[in-house]
Scaffold this motif. Structure first.
Motif, PDB file in Angstrom:
ATOM      1  N   PHE A 273       8.823  -1.787  -2.502  1.00  0.00           N
ATOM      2  CA  PHE A 273       9.101  -2.880  -3.421  1.00  0.00           C
ATOM      3  C   PHE A 273       8.379  -2.710  -4.755  1.00  0.00           C
ATOM      4  CE2 PHE A 273       7.869  -7.142  -4.993  1.00  0.00           C
ATOM      5  CZ  PHE A 273       9.116  -7.671  -5.214  1.00  0.00           C
ATOM      6  N   GLN A 274       7.114  -2.245  -4.723  1.00  0.00           N
ATOM      7  CA  GLN A 274       6.372  -2.178  -5.979  1.00  0.00           C
ATOM      8  C   GLN A 274       6.960  -1.148  -6.935  1.00  0.00           C
ATOM      9  OE1 GLN A 274       5.185  -1.141  -3.100  1.00  0.00           O
ATOM     10  NE2 GLN A 274       3.737   0.550  -3.269  1.00  0.00           N
ATOM     11  N   GLU A 275       7.668  -0.125  -6.409  1.00  0.00           N
ATOM     12  CA  GLU A 275       8.317   0.835  -7.300  1.00  0.00           C
ATOM     13  C   GLU A 275       9.474   0.170  -8.042  1.00  0.00           C
ATOM     14  OE1 GLU A 275       9.298   4.718  -5.903  1.00  0.00           O
ATOM     15  OE2 GLU A 275       7.609   4.795  -4.502  1.00  0.00           O
ATOM     16  N   THR A 276      10.232  -0.656  -7.321  1.00  0.00           N
ATOM     17  CA  THR A 276      11.301  -1.406  -7.985  1.00  0.00           C
ATOM     18  C   THR A 276      10.734  -2.320  -9.053  1.00  0.00           C
ATOM     19  OG1 THR A 276      12.825  -1.362  -6.109  1.00  0.00           O
ATOM     20  CG2 THR A 276      13.064  -3.188  -7.647  1.00  0.00           C
ATOM     21  N   MET A 277       9.689  -3.086  -8.728  1.00  0.00           N
ATOM     22  CA  MET A 277       9.151  -4.051  -9.675  1.00  0.00           C
ATOM     23  C   MET A 277       8.459  -3.368 -10.841  1.00  0.00           C
ATOM     24  SD  MET A 277      10.385  -6.684  -8.528  1.00  0.00           S
ATOM     25  CE  MET A 277       9.740  -7.715  -9.834  1.00  0.00           C
ATOM     26  N   PRO A 414     -17.520   3.954  10.190  1.00  0.00           N
ATOM     27  CA  PRO A 414     -16.903   3.627  11.477  1.00  0.00           C
ATOM     28  C   PRO A 414     -17.270   2.211  11.904  1.00  0.00           C
ATOM     29  CG  PRO A 414     -17.877   5.818  11.533  1.00  0.00           C
ATOM     30  CD  PRO A 414     -18.325   5.194  10.247  1.00  0.00           C
ATOM     31  N   GLY A 415     -16.247   1.469  12.326  1.00  0.00           N
ATOM     32  CA  GLY A 415     -16.474   0.096  12.738  1.00  0.00           C
ATOM     33  C   GLY A 415     -16.591  -0.886  11.588  1.00  0.00           C
ATOM     34  N   GLY A 416     -16.416  -0.404  10.363  1.00  0.00           N
ATOM     35  CA  GLY A 416     -16.473  -1.273   9.196  1.00  0.00           C
ATOM     36  C   GLY A 416     -15.125  -1.906   8.901  1.00  0.00           C
ATOM     37  N   TYR A 417     -15.029  -2.525   7.738  1.00  0.00           N
ATOM     38  CA  TYR A 417     -13.813  -3.245   7.356  1.00  0.00           C
ATOM     39  C   TYR A 417     -13.331  -2.773   5.992  1.00  0.00           C
ATOM     40  CZ  TYR A 417     -15.268  -6.072  11.248  1.00  0.00           C
ATOM     41  OH  TYR A 417     -15.642  -6.460  12.506  1.00  0.00           O
ATOM     42  N   VAL A 418     -12.040  -2.567   5.892  1.00  0.00           N
ATOM     43  CA  VAL A 418     -11.420  -2.064   4.679  1.00  0.00           C
ATOM     44  C   VAL A 418     -10.639  -3.200   4.023  1.00  0.00           C
ATOM     45  CG1 VAL A 418      -9.841  -0.347   3.711  1.00  0.00           C
ATOM     46  CG2 VAL A 418     -11.182   0.189   5.755  1.00  0.00           C
ATOM     47  N   MET A 419     -10.947  -3.497   2.788  1.00  0.00           N
ATOM     48  CA  MET A 419     -10.263  -4.592   2.105  1.00  0.00           C
ATOM     49  C   MET A 419      -8.793  -4.239   1.886  1.00  0.00           C
ATOM     50  SD  MET A 419     -11.396  -6.618  -1.323  1.00  0.00           S
ATOM     51  CE  MET A 419     -10.420  -7.972  -1.976  1.00  0.00           C
ATOM     52  N   VAL A 420      -7.911  -5.210   2.181  1.00  0.00           N
ATOM     53  CA  VAL A 420      -6.475  -4.967   2.072  1.00  0.00           C
ATOM     54  C   VAL A 420      -5.763  -6.019   1.228  1.00  0.00           C
ATOM     55  CG1 VAL A 420      -6.233  -3.652   4.214  1.00  0.00           C
ATOM     56  CG2 VAL A 420      -6.158  -6.160   4.285  1.00  0.00           C
ATOM     57  N   GLY A 421      -6.509  -6.973   0.682  1.00  0.00           N
ATOM     58  CA  GLY A 421      -5.850  -7.958  -0.166  1.00  0.00           C
ATOM     59  C   GLY A 421      -6.631  -9.245  -0.294  1.00  0.00           C
ATOM     60  N   PRO A 470      -3.189   1.664  -4.864  1.00  0.00           N
ATOM     61  CA  PRO A 470      -4.431   2.410  -5.091  1.00  0.00           C
ATOM     62  C   PRO A 470      -5.631   1.490  -5.284  1.00  0.00           C
ATOM     63  CG  PRO A 470      -3.172   2.278  -7.123  1.00  0.00           C
ATOM     64  CD  PRO A 470      -2.333   1.625  -6.062  1.00  0.00           C
ATOM     65  N   ARG A 471      -5.388   0.175  -5.266  1.00  0.00           N
ATOM     66  CA  ARG A 471      -6.466  -0.776  -5.553  1.00  0.00           C
ATOM     67  C   ARG A 471      -7.506  -0.803  -4.445  1.00  0.00           C
ATOM     68  NH1 ARG A 471      -4.826  -6.790  -7.184  1.00  0.00           N
ATOM     69  NH2 ARG A 471      -4.065  -5.574  -8.957  1.00  0.00           N
ATOM     70  N   TYR A 472      -7.053  -0.616  -3.193  1.00  0.00           N
ATOM     71  CA  TYR A 472      -7.956  -0.742  -2.059  1.00  0.00           C
ATOM     72  C   TYR A 472      -8.116   0.603  -1.356  1.00  0.00           C
ATOM     73  CZ  TYR A 472      -6.807  -5.628  -2.931  1.00  0.00           C
ATOM     74  OH  TYR A 472      -6.606  -6.853  -3.519  1.00  0.00           O
ATOM     75  N   PRO A 473      -9.272   0.832  -0.712  1.00  0.00           N
ATOM     76  CA  PRO A 473      -9.550   2.145  -0.104  1.00  0.00           C
ATOM     77  C   PRO A 473      -8.526   2.575   0.934  1.00  0.00           C
ATOM     78  CG  PRO A 473     -11.543   0.803  -0.204  1.00  0.00           C
ATOM     79  CD  PRO A 473     -10.420  -0.092  -0.603  1.00  0.00           C
ATOM     80  N   GLY A 474      -7.921   1.619   1.661  1.00  0.00           N
ATOM     81  CA  GLY A 474      -6.950   1.967   2.683  1.00  0.00           C
ATOM     82  C   GLY A 474      -5.593   2.354   2.144  1.00  0.00           C
ATOM     83  N   GLY A 475      -5.411   2.255   0.820  1.00  0.00           N
ATOM     84  CA  GLY A 475      -4.160   2.680   0.206  1.00  0.00           C
ATOM     85  C   GLY A 475      -3.007   1.717   0.363  1.00  0.00           C
ATOM     86  N   ILE A 476      -3.285   0.507   0.862  1.00  0.00           N
ATOM     87  CA  ILE A 476      -2.220  -0.488   1.041  1.00  0.00           C
ATOM     88  C   ILE A 476      -2.711  -1.845   0.548  1.00  0.00           C
ATOM     89  CG2 ILE A 476      -1.126   0.661   3.001  1.00  0.00           C
ATOM     90  CD1 ILE A 476      -2.507  -1.474   4.790  1.00  0.00           C
ATOM     91  N   ALA A 477      -1.754  -2.727   0.284  1.00  0.00           N
ATOM     92  CA  ALA A 477      -2.055  -4.114  -0.051  1.00  0.00           C
ATOM     93  C   ALA A 477      -1.063  -5.010   0.684  1.00  0.00           C
ATOM     94  CB  ALA A 477      -1.959  -4.341  -1.558  1.00  0.00           C
ATOM     95  N   LEU A 478      -1.515  -6.195   1.054  1.00  0.00           N
ATOM     96  CA  LEU A 478      -0.667  -7.150   1.750  1.00  0.00           C
ATOM     97  C   LEU A 478       0.373  -7.734   0.805  1.00  0.00           C
ATOM     98  CD1 LEU A 478      -3.464  -9.154   3.620  1.00  0.00           C
ATOM     99  CD2 LEU A 478      -2.248  -7.103   4.412  1.00  0.00           C
ATOM    100  N   ARG A 479       1.556  -8.040   1.352  1.00  0.00           N
ATOM    101  CA  ARG A 479       2.601  -8.695   0.561  1.00  0.00           C
ATOM    102  C   ARG A 479       2.757 -10.139   0.995  1.00  0.00           C
ATOM    103  NH1 ARG A 479       8.189  -6.510   0.218  1.00  0.00           N
ATOM    104  NH2 ARG A 479       8.188  -8.091  -1.396  1.00  0.00           N
ATOM    105  N   PHE A 480       2.641 -11.054   0.017  1.00  0.00           N
ATOM    106  CA  PHE A 480       2.851 -12.485   0.251  1.00  0.00           C
ATOM    107  C   PHE A 480       1.995 -12.996   1.409  1.00  0.00           C
ATOM    108  CE2 PHE A 480       6.943 -10.795  -1.389  1.00  0.00           C
ATOM    109  CZ  PHE A 480       6.870 -11.378  -2.646  1.00  0.00           C
ATOM    110  N   ALA A 481       0.708 -12.737   1.324  1.00  0.00           N
ATOM    111  CA  ALA A 481      -0.217 -13.160   2.377  1.00  0.00           C
ATOM    112  C   ALA A 481      -0.501 -14.653   2.279  1.00  0.00           C
ATOM    113  CB  ALA A 481      -1.520 -12.373   2.263  1.00  0.00           C
ATOM    114  N   ARG A 482      -0.561 -15.339   3.421  1.00  0.00           N
ATOM    115  CA  ARG A 482      -0.928 -16.743   3.454  1.00  0.00           C
ATOM    116  C   ARG A 482      -1.663 -17.043   4.748  1.00  0.00           C
ATOM    117  NH1 ARG A 482       4.273 -14.387   3.955  1.00  0.00           N
ATOM    118  NH2 ARG A 482       5.554 -15.543   5.418  1.00  0.00           N
TER     119      ARG A 482
END
Length: 507
Positions: A273-277, A414-421, A470-482
């Protein structure tokens, strides 16, 4: 009219849950406006000033803050003129002039007006006057049928102009507002259902169509002139030359088409989706081409189709643009509807839209004749930090920083948390109060706007999917999170993993 009268009305409207009380208060205000003030006031009442955003940020508003005026003297027209000046003042050396305009405006405003002005400038205005309520108020104030007002607003795409016509024009002039090729109309919207079968039960025989993960477009062609508008009625013709060329080649003279545009890969599958937008939002032509898919036709060669059944409109669309018709099937069988839904998901699309085959095109309305069905994913994530809110959330911790578990340390420890959004959606006043107290109890550090916390609070988050980022270390971001709820029954070690979320990426 004094601006303070409008401000007090917005407060009265926001403070009541009664639709009737809202309509009465707004209608009373509308009747007292001067004709030239009506479009401006309607824009402010619906939190959509006619100038849009004028490029003023929080620091500029804070710097312009002055002692409030003791007595109200600003008018609605004064404020409108100031917004015009701010919008027109740009370029080298404009900063000082814009600051002077803001200082003069704020110095002339009472305390309630200053708060209102800041909300308008920062895009944080909450008036409680949804467009549906405001439309009813225009009808009440003008003593016109609400259906006539609603239809004129939908077909003109301009509630402020419609209000002026309803209040100052004749009933015949209001009824004469119609579809005009080249002037966008508000798009028809869809309700939601949990499954294609359930949606079909609500609609009866229907066209079950793929729901694409693209950008909504409305395309108008008159002769060789083609205009393209977004779902918010913004003109983006210059951004989509490939769509312009395609529509010019269709075997029609005049047409209005409703559809989606999206980027495709070499095999014809949808790109993320982000490529389209990214391409959709570009003023310059990019290498990525956007492909249009059409699912409705509103006008063809002098014939308006809004009030004709969907079956007729589909036949015309198949004749005009068969190669660009969105995939789907007409059926009354829930099993067929479910199969089409699964086919759409397998092809990489969001789901389906189920449309009653005998339905008219209700511009701007969200009724039961169109029903969208798409899977909603829920995941348990960990709160890493929380940002202080603004506007009505000032003084409360609001925007959550969300992390997924990384058990193997693929993206960190290991065992840590990766920010995703991040998200502030779905938070009730009760949850806001709870998390404001809770997160300060488990605070580990803070900056001016953010409180960082021990990663021990699990929250259930609903998302429509993930996208590469590329914003977060895991290479992904959540879409429409609530936010769905906090999971006090779960330990952070039970949170969903970054690998689970990454598996949602389309191949």
């Amino acid at each position: 009219m004094l601006l303070l009268e409008l401000v007090e009305t917005t407060k009265a409207v926001a403070s009541t849950r009664s639709r009737l009380a809202k309509v009465d208060a707004l209608a009373h205000l509308l009747r007292r406006l001067e004709p030239a003030e009506i479009p401006t006031a309607v824009g402010l009442l619906s939190a959509k000033p006619r100038q849009g955003r004028v490029g003023v940020g929080w620091s500029a508003v804070a710097a312009a803050k002055a002692d409030p005026a003791a007595e109200p003297r600003l008018t609605v027209s004064d404020f409108d003129t100031a917004l015009d000046r701010l919008l027109a003042t740009a370029g080298s050396g404009s900063g000082a002039e814009r600051a002077a305009i803001l200082r003069t405006l704020m110095a002339a405003a009472t305390e309630p007006e200053q708060s209102f002005i800041a909300g308008v400038l920062l895009g944080e205005l909450r008036t409680g006057a949804l467009e549906g309520v405001l439309t009813d108020a225009v009808a009440r104030a003008s003593d016109r049928p609400v259906d006539a007002v609603r239809r004129a607003a939908m077909l003109s795409g301009d509630l402020g102009g419609t209000a002026l016509l309803a209040l100052m024009g004749t009933a015949a002039e209001l009824d004469a507002v119609g579809l005009v090729v080249g002037r966008p109309v508000q798009p028809m919207l869809a309700a939601t259902a949990g499954s294609a079968g359930a949606a079909l039960e609500a609609t009866g025989e229907a066209s079950v169509e793929y729901k694409l993960d693209g950008a909504r477009i409305q395309v108008h062609r008159s002769g060789s002139d083609v205009r393209i508008f977004t779902r918010n009625l913004a003109d983006v013709t210059h951004r989509l030359p490939e769509v312009v060329d395609l529509v010019r080649g269709l075997p029609v003279q005049d047409v209005i088409l409703d559809g989606e545009t999206l980027a495709l890969d070499e095999e014809g599958a949808p790109r993320p989706f982000q490529e389209t937008m990214s391409r959709f939002g570009a003023d310059a032509v990019r290498e990525t081409l956007l492909h249009p898919w059409f699912f409705d036709v509103l006008h063809i060669d002098g014939r308006d189709l809004l009030d004709e059944p969907l079956a007729t409109r589909i036949d015309i669309l198949n004749r005009v643009a068969p190669a660009h018709r969105i995939p789907g099937e007409v059926t009354a069988d829930p099993a067929v509807a479910e199969r089409v839904s699964q086919d759409a998901l397998a092809a990489g699309h969001e789901g389906v839209v189920v449309k009653a085959i005998d339905s008219v095109y209700a511009a701007g309305r969200r009724g039961s004749n169109w029903v969208k069905v798409k899977p909603v994913h829920t995941y348990d994530l960990v709160v890493l930090a929380c940002e202080w809110g603004s506007g009505r959330r000032t003084g409360m911790l609001s925007n959550l920083h969300l992390g997924a578990l990384d058990p193997g340390g693929d993206f960190g420890e290991p065992g840590g948390y990766v920010m995703v959004g991040k998200t502030f959606k779905g938070l009730t006043d009760e949850l806001l109060r709870w998390q404001t107290a809770r997160f300060q109890e488990i605070e580990v550090r803070r900056t001016a706007g953010t409180v960082w916390v021990e990663p021990k609070t699990v929250v259930e988050i609903a998302i429509d999917g993930v996208q590469q980022s590329p914003r977060y270390p895991g290479g992904i971001a959540l879409r429409f999170a609530r936010v769905k709820r906090y999971r006090e029954d779960k330990a952070p070690a039970e949170a969903d993993t970054i690998q689970t979320l990454r598996s949602l990426l389309r191949s």
